[in-house]
Design a protein around this motif. Sequence first.
Motif, PDB file in Angstrom:
ATOM      1  N   SER A  76      -3.294  -7.041 -15.532  1.00 13.61           N
ATOM      2  CA  SER A  76      -3.962  -8.147 -15.937  1.00 13.61           C
ATOM      3  C   SER A  76      -4.416  -8.496 -17.730  1.00 13.61           C
ATOM      4  CB  SER A  76      -5.534  -8.097 -15.436  1.00 13.61           C
ATOM      5  OG  SER A  76      -5.822  -9.670 -16.780  1.00 13.61           O
ATOM      6  N   ASP A  77      -3.462  -9.342 -18.408  1.00 12.33           N
ATOM      7  CA  ASP A  77      -3.364  -9.428 -19.713  1.00 12.33           C
ATOM      8  C   ASP A  77      -4.773  -9.317 -19.874  1.00 12.33           C
ATOM      9  OD1 ASP A  77      -1.075 -10.215 -20.437  1.00 12.33           O
ATOM     10  OD2 ASP A  77      -1.166 -12.405 -20.043  1.00 12.33           O
ATOM     11  N   ARG A  78      -6.657  -9.846 -19.450  1.00 11.37           N
ATOM     12  CA  ARG A  78      -7.381  -9.542 -19.827  1.00 11.37           C
ATOM     13  C   ARG A  78      -8.252  -8.244 -20.109  1.00 11.37           C
ATOM     14  NH1 ARG A  78     -11.418 -10.873 -15.975  1.00 11.37           N
ATOM     15  NH2 ARG A  78      -9.566 -10.604 -14.535  1.00 11.37           N
ATOM     16  N   LEU A 115     -14.394  -8.068 -14.764  1.00  8.79           N
ATOM     17  CA  LEU A 115     -15.257  -8.199 -15.451  1.00  8.79           C
ATOM     18  C   LEU A 115     -14.447  -7.899 -17.177  1.00  8.79           C
ATOM     19  CD1 LEU A 115     -18.759  -8.379 -14.615  1.00  8.79           C
ATOM     20  CD2 LEU A 115     -17.061 -10.579 -14.973  1.00  8.79           C
ATOM     21  N   SER A 116     -13.801  -7.096 -17.103  1.00  6.39           N
ATOM     22  CA  SER A 116     -13.139  -6.526 -18.726  1.00  6.39           C
ATOM     23  C   SER A 116     -14.146  -6.363 -19.534  1.00  6.39           C
ATOM     24  CB  SER A 116     -12.420  -7.672 -18.737  1.00  6.39           C
ATOM     25  OG  SER A 116     -11.802  -6.712 -19.839  1.00  6.39           O
ATOM     26  N   LEU A 117     -14.623  -7.095 -20.640  1.00  7.47           N
ATOM     27  CA  LEU A 117     -15.643  -6.722 -21.225  1.00  7.47           C
ATOM     28  C   LEU A 117     -16.894  -7.287 -21.095  1.00  7.47           C
ATOM     29  CD1 LEU A 117     -14.311  -6.713 -24.690  1.00  7.47           C
ATOM     30  CD2 LEU A 117     -14.431  -4.841 -23.629  1.00  7.47           C
ATOM     31  N   GLY A 118     -16.629  -8.775 -19.954  1.00  2.66           N
ATOM     32  CA  GLY A 118     -17.433  -9.107 -19.902  1.00  2.66           C
ATOM     33  C   GLY A 118     -18.018 -10.440 -20.688  1.00  2.66           C
ATOM     34  N   THR A 119     -17.192 -10.837 -21.571  1.00  7.12           N
ATOM     35  CA  THR A 119     -17.763 -11.420 -23.463  1.00  7.12           C
ATOM     36  C   THR A 119     -17.172 -12.765 -22.495  1.00  7.12           C
ATOM     37  OG1 THR A 119     -15.792 -10.603 -23.595  1.00  7.12           O
ATOM     38  CG2 THR A 119     -18.000  -9.860 -24.401  1.00  7.12           C
ATOM     39  N   ALA A 120     -16.754 -13.720 -23.368  1.00 10.16           N
ATOM     40  CA  ALA A 120     -15.992 -14.520 -22.945  1.00 10.16           C
ATOM     41  C   ALA A 120     -14.456 -15.059 -24.488  1.00 10.16           C
ATOM     42  CB  ALA A 120     -16.523 -16.087 -24.341  1.00 10.16           C
ATOM     43  N   THR A 169     -12.806 -12.124 -22.740  1.00 11.38           N
ATOM     44  CA  THR A 169     -11.843 -11.558 -21.599  1.00 11.38           C
ATOM     45  C   THR A 169     -12.357 -12.640 -20.626  1.00 11.38           C
ATOM     46  OG1 THR A 169     -13.605 -10.133 -20.844  1.00 11.38           O
ATOM     47  CG2 THR A 169     -11.538  -9.103 -22.505  1.00 11.38           C
ATOM     48  N   ALA A 170     -13.025 -13.616 -20.430  1.00  9.85           N
ATOM     49  CA  ALA A 170     -13.582 -13.899 -19.200  1.00  9.85           C
ATOM     50  C   ALA A 170     -12.537 -15.012 -19.217  1.00  9.85           C
ATOM     51  CB  ALA A 170     -14.720 -15.198 -19.681  1.00  9.85           C
ATOM     52  N   TRP A 171     -12.105 -15.186 -17.122  1.00  9.22           N
ATOM     53  CA  TRP A 171     -11.015 -16.355 -16.977  1.00  9.22           C
ATOM     54  C   TRP A 171     -11.067 -17.570 -17.339  1.00  9.22           C
ATOM     55  CZ3 TRP A 171      -6.470 -14.934 -14.321  1.00  9.22           C
ATOM     56  CH2 TRP A 171      -6.225 -15.451 -13.219  1.00  9.22           C
ATOM     57  N   GLN A 172      -9.746 -18.003 -17.764  1.00  6.61           N
ATOM     58  CA  GLN A 172     -10.090 -19.519 -18.564  1.00  6.61           C
ATOM     59  C   GLN A 172     -11.304 -19.491 -19.441  1.00  6.61           C
ATOM     60  OE1 GLN A 172      -7.580 -21.237 -18.037  1.00  6.61           O
ATOM     61  NE2 GLN A 172      -6.255 -18.940 -16.338  1.00  6.61           N
ATOM     62  N   VAL A 178     -13.667 -18.885 -19.040  1.00  9.86           N
ATOM     63  CA  VAL A 178     -15.173 -19.242 -18.311  1.00  9.86           C
ATOM     64  C   VAL A 178     -15.739 -18.148 -17.257  1.00  9.86           C
ATOM     65  CG1 VAL A 178     -15.801 -21.115 -17.228  1.00  9.86           C
ATOM     66  CG2 VAL A 178     -14.656 -21.765 -18.683  1.00  9.86           C
ATOM     67  N   ASN A 179     -15.195 -17.805 -16.118  1.00  9.73           N
ATOM     68  CA  ASN A 179     -15.954 -17.197 -15.167  1.00  9.73           C
ATOM     69  C   ASN A 179     -15.673 -15.752 -16.378  1.00  9.73           C
ATOM     70  OD1 ASN A 179     -16.007 -19.371 -13.704  1.00  9.73           O
ATOM     71  ND2 ASN A 179     -13.522 -19.640 -12.874  1.00  9.73           N
ATOM     72  N   GLY A 180     -16.912 -15.233 -16.185  1.00  9.36           N
ATOM     73  CA  GLY A 180     -16.262 -13.366 -15.495  1.00  9.36           C
ATOM     74  C   GLY A 180     -17.254 -12.796 -17.263  1.00  9.36           C
ATOM     75  N   ILE A 181     -18.028 -13.844 -17.724  1.00 15.48           N
ATOM     76  CA  ILE A 181     -19.233 -14.013 -18.937  1.00 15.48           C
ATOM     77  C   ILE A 181     -20.517 -13.499 -18.073  1.00 15.48           C
ATOM     78  CG2 ILE A 181     -20.439 -15.216 -20.443  1.00 15.48           C
ATOM     79  CD1 ILE A 181     -18.265 -16.541 -21.442  1.00 15.48           C
ATOM     80  N   GLU A 182     -20.332 -12.054 -18.508  1.00 13.57           N
ATOM     81  CA  GLU A 182     -21.519 -11.529 -17.343  1.00 13.57           C
ATOM     82  C   GLU A 182     -22.461  -9.998 -17.984  1.00 13.57           C
ATOM     83  OE1 GLU A 182     -24.208 -11.412 -14.600  1.00 13.57           O
ATOM     84  OE2 GLU A 182     -21.972 -12.068 -14.108  1.00 13.57           O
ATOM     85  N   GLU A 183     -23.618 -11.134 -19.135  1.00 14.09           N
ATOM     86  CA  GLU A 183     -24.821 -10.838 -19.952  1.00 14.09           C
ATOM     87  C   GLU A 183     -24.210  -9.001 -19.905  1.00 14.09           C
ATOM     88  OE1 GLU A 183     -28.660 -10.983 -22.938  1.00 14.09           O
ATOM     89  OE2 GLU A 183     -27.623 -12.200 -21.011  1.00 14.09           O
TER      90      GLU A 183
END
Length: 276
Positions: A50-52, A237-242, A244-247, A249-254
């Motif tokens: 994964s690039d993310r 989730l990677s970093l959980g920020t925009a 690294t979010a998928w597209q 959007v998906n995967g922003i988790e504070e």
Amino acid sequence: MQYFEQTIAGIDGTAASFRGYIIDNSEEVLPDRKRPAVLVIPGGGYEMTSDREAEPIALKMLAFGFHAFILRYSVAPSRYPVALLEAAEAMRLIREHADEWHVDPQAVVVAGFSAGGHLAASLGTVGGDDVLAEHGYDPAAIRPNGMLLSYPVISSGEFAHRGSFNALLGDDRDDPTMLERLSLEKQVADVTPPTFIWHTVPDDCVPVRNTLLFIDALMAHGVPVEAHLFPSGGHGLSLGTAETAWQGVNGIEECVQVWPELFRRWMLRTFDSCVR
């Protein structure tokens, strides 16, 4: 900063990509400084990388003052132990060039995500030691000094992410001997290095029980472990920020966005060569 990219030949004719991001020393500061290094191993179910979970993680490590390397290892149809041997070679290269790259050879950490966490933990446990030795590696010489495991694939048993093991083993996917070797909670030993591990409890792809089983095994062997379980968020989730979010959007988790800072503090407590 120095940047390079080279290939690592796989034993099946494939090739892994090995990238380095090396922080230059300065005559104005400490010209002989040695820094910790983090080898980033992205996930992807042993079907892709994964690039993310690659360059964004490396850049975060650089910001902390750690050298960073990325291994984009061979995936299906490559089978075990191709990726393991590529990871071993990456570790060998980092330690072999420690002086040239200003690396503290006693502070080399593998950072694996999902299936990349399985590959990273395969270096830190002992199930693959005989395979490494058969291919000319001293397992002790390429074992990392620490592990960062993010929502890792660990167990091949009841809580397995079956797709990862199917991709890794191919026709041997049901071989009990291979599944036992690759169920890493069973391969922890006293030589397994200190570990920082995190997971989200609701992960519906790689069950959090993978992390819990690994924590239990580490504790049973007296291996230092820092673990963080987050109450919300899915897998990958990677970093959980925009960033690294998928597209985007998906995967922003504070709630998980704190893990890099928690890891940085763990590094400071674990390795004397960290920049404070």
